[in-house]
Motif scaffolding. Structure first.
Motif, mmCIF file in Angstrom:
data_model
loop_
_atom_site.group_PDB
_atom_site.id
_atom_site.type_symbol
_atom_site.label_atom_id
_atom_site.label_comp_id
_atom_site.label_asym_id
_atom_site.label_seq_id
_atom_site.Cartn_x
_atom_site.Cartn_y
_atom_site.Cartn_z
ATOM 1 N N ILE A 86 -9.482 -37.735 -2.709
ATOM 2 C CA ILE A 86 -9.107 -36.378 -3.104
ATOM 3 C C ILE A 86 -7.614 -36.148 -2.896
ATOM 4 N N LEU A 87 -7.078 -36.613 -1.768
ATOM 5 C CA LEU A 87 -5.655 -36.435 -1.478
ATOM 6 C C LEU A 87 -4.790 -37.125 -2.521
ATOM 7 N N LYS A 88 -5.166 -38.340 -2.915
ATOM 8 C CA LYS A 88 -4.384 -39.059 -3.916
ATOM 9 C C LYS A 88 -4.418 -38.351 -5.267
ATOM 10 N N SER A 89 -5.565 -37.760 -5.595
ATOM 11 C CA SER A 89 -5.638 -37.031 -6.863
ATOM 12 C C SER A 89 -4.719 -35.819 -6.852
ATOM 13 N N TYR A 90 -4.615 -35.134 -5.708
ATOM 14 C CA TYR A 90 -3.687 -34.008 -5.582
ATOM 15 C C TYR A 90 -2.242 -34.469 -5.772
ATOM 16 N N LEU A 91 -1.900 -35.608 -5.183
ATOM 17 C CA LEU A 91 -0.530 -36.105 -5.277
ATOM 18 C C LEU A 91 -0.175 -36.480 -6.713
ATOM 19 N N THR A 92 -1.088 -37.118 -7.414
ATOM 20 C CA THR A 92 -0.808 -37.521 -8.793
ATOM 21 C C THR A 92 -0.650 -36.309 -9.708
ATOM 22 N N GLN A 93 -1.226 -35.180 -9.308
ATOM 23 C CA GLN A 93 -1.085 -33.953 -10.082
ATOM 24 C C GLN A 93 0.180 -33.179 -9.724
ATOM 25 N N GLY A 94 0.983 -33.730 -8.822
ATOM 26 C CA GLY A 94 2.242 -33.101 -8.459
ATOM 27 C C GLY A 94 2.132 -32.054 -7.373
ATOM 28 N N GLU A 95 0.982 -31.980 -6.702
ATOM 29 C CA GLU A 95 0.807 -30.982 -5.648
ATOM 30 C C GLU A 95 1.331 -31.512 -4.314
ATOM 31 N N THR A 96 1.637 -30.588 -3.435
ATOM 32 C CA THR A 96 2.113 -30.932 -2.086
ATOM 33 C C THR A 96 0.943 -30.875 -1.113
ATOM 34 N N LYS A 112 7.076 -42.380 -5.500
ATOM 35 C CA LYS A 112 6.999 -42.780 -4.104
ATOM 36 C C LYS A 112 6.651 -41.572 -3.235
ATOM 37 N N ILE A 113 5.963 -41.859 -2.146
ATOM 38 C CA ILE A 113 5.573 -40.788 -1.232
ATOM 39 C C ILE A 113 6.782 -40.359 -0.392
ATOM 40 N N VAL A 114 7.016 -39.063 -0.327
ATOM 41 C CA VAL A 114 8.080 -38.493 0.513
ATOM 42 C C VAL A 114 7.411 -37.623 1.569
ATOM 43 N N PHE A 115 7.753 -37.888 2.822
ATOM 44 C CA PHE A 115 7.138 -37.175 3.942
ATOM 45 C C PHE A 115 8.172 -36.303 4.633
#
Length: 311
Positions: A86-96, A112-115
């Protein structure tokens, strides 16, 4: 399932917490710092970082979730996989993605992942109770300039004419020194007399006390014996009522179960640092299982049996 709650708990005790197939949260100790711009002092802390290259499952997170939620290890692993998907799907959709008290994760333009870490919670247990504080600036140079200005405005000068007119002062100084020496000698003599008198009085008082002690007779009658019947909880089969991160809560649970008529006690902390409370302990497995069935039926359906291996 909120992964950040379990990750946050583990960051207090470990320097690396891996979320399988997602990445690892790392901590590094940072010394106390001073901000010279706003004059603030910051206590030592753990700085959090994220590394998406570390994704192998070391079992730490899954074991902790299984222990807290009282579920099998395999079930905990499955829950983590679903949450990561679920988290990866949120990231691919441009969500934080926001992990409370940990930080925020987003995808940059390169995928790339930015933390961005959060500084709301200090995970360094050695700095517990320490917080940021601000102070005012001490301008020492300003005070020096003020004193110098006052000295320049009010100079002190002694002319030769005034020195000639004050020749009598040296005789007054000699007389003052003589009086002072005489007073000191008289004071020492008086103090010596008082100390000698006090020592003599103390010796007399000590002799009188020793005489009274020698004349005194002490008669101590034998005290009646007291028999206490104490039942000691033993056995390697424990019916566990719960596990608590804070030991004070563990003590409250023991008191509550004793009030309900159980022989409750603390049986120590498990490998995750949680303090365990048992309804009772038994030598035999059959007795423990019988008591467990009764407790599940009448008091707590989540109670479970802990078997400790013999040393």
């Amino acid at each position: 399932m909120q992964l950040e709650t379990f990750i946050s708990d583990l960051l207090f005790r470990y320097e690396c917490v891996i979320v399988p197939d997602f990445g690892a949260f790392l901590t590094e100790r940072q010394s106390a710092t001073v901000n010279e711009v706003n004059h603030s002092f910051y206590p030592p802390r753990k700085v959090i970082a994220f590394n998406e290259q570390i994704q192998n499952n070391d079992g730490l997170l899954a074991r902790y979730i299984a222990d807290v939620e009282k579920i099998p290890f395999e079930v905990a692993v499955t829950k983590i996989k679903k949450r990561v998907k679920i988290l990866k799907s949120y990231l691919t959709q441009g969500e934080t993605i926001t992990f409370n008290n940990i930080g925020e994760i987003i995808f940059n333009s390169e995928g790339k992942i930015v933390f961005e870490p959060s500084y709301n919670l200090n995970y360094l247990t050695d700095a517990f109770g320490l917080s940021q504080f601000d102070t005012t600036v001490v301008n020492r140079e300003v005070y020096k300039e003020t004193v110098a200005a006052i000295e320049e405005a009010t100079p002190i000068a002694i002319t030769p004419e005034k020195r000639k007119n004050r020749g009598y002062l040296k005789y007054a100084a000699v007389a003052l020194i003589a009086l002072t020496l005489g007073g000191v000698l008289a004071s020492k003599y008086y103090v010596g007399e008082i100390e000698a008198h006090n020592q003599l009085a103390q010796r007399k008082a000590t002799q009188q006390l020793e005489t009274k002690i020698q004349e005194a007779t002490f008669n101590l009658n034998a005290l009646p014996a007291i028999t206490l019947n104490v039942t000691k909880q033993t056995g390697n089969y424990h019916i566990v009522a719960g596990a608590f991160r804070v030991e004070a809560n563990c003590d409250k649970k023991v008191a509550q179960l004793k009030a309900d008529g159980f022989s409750a006690r603390k049986i120590g902390a498990n490998r995750y640092g949680l303090h365990q409370v048992a309804y009772a302990s038994y030598e035999g497995r059959l007795d423990a299982l019988k008591a467990l069935r009764n407790i599940k039926k009448t008091h707590n359906k989540d109670a479970w049996l802990l078997v400790q291996k013999l040393d």
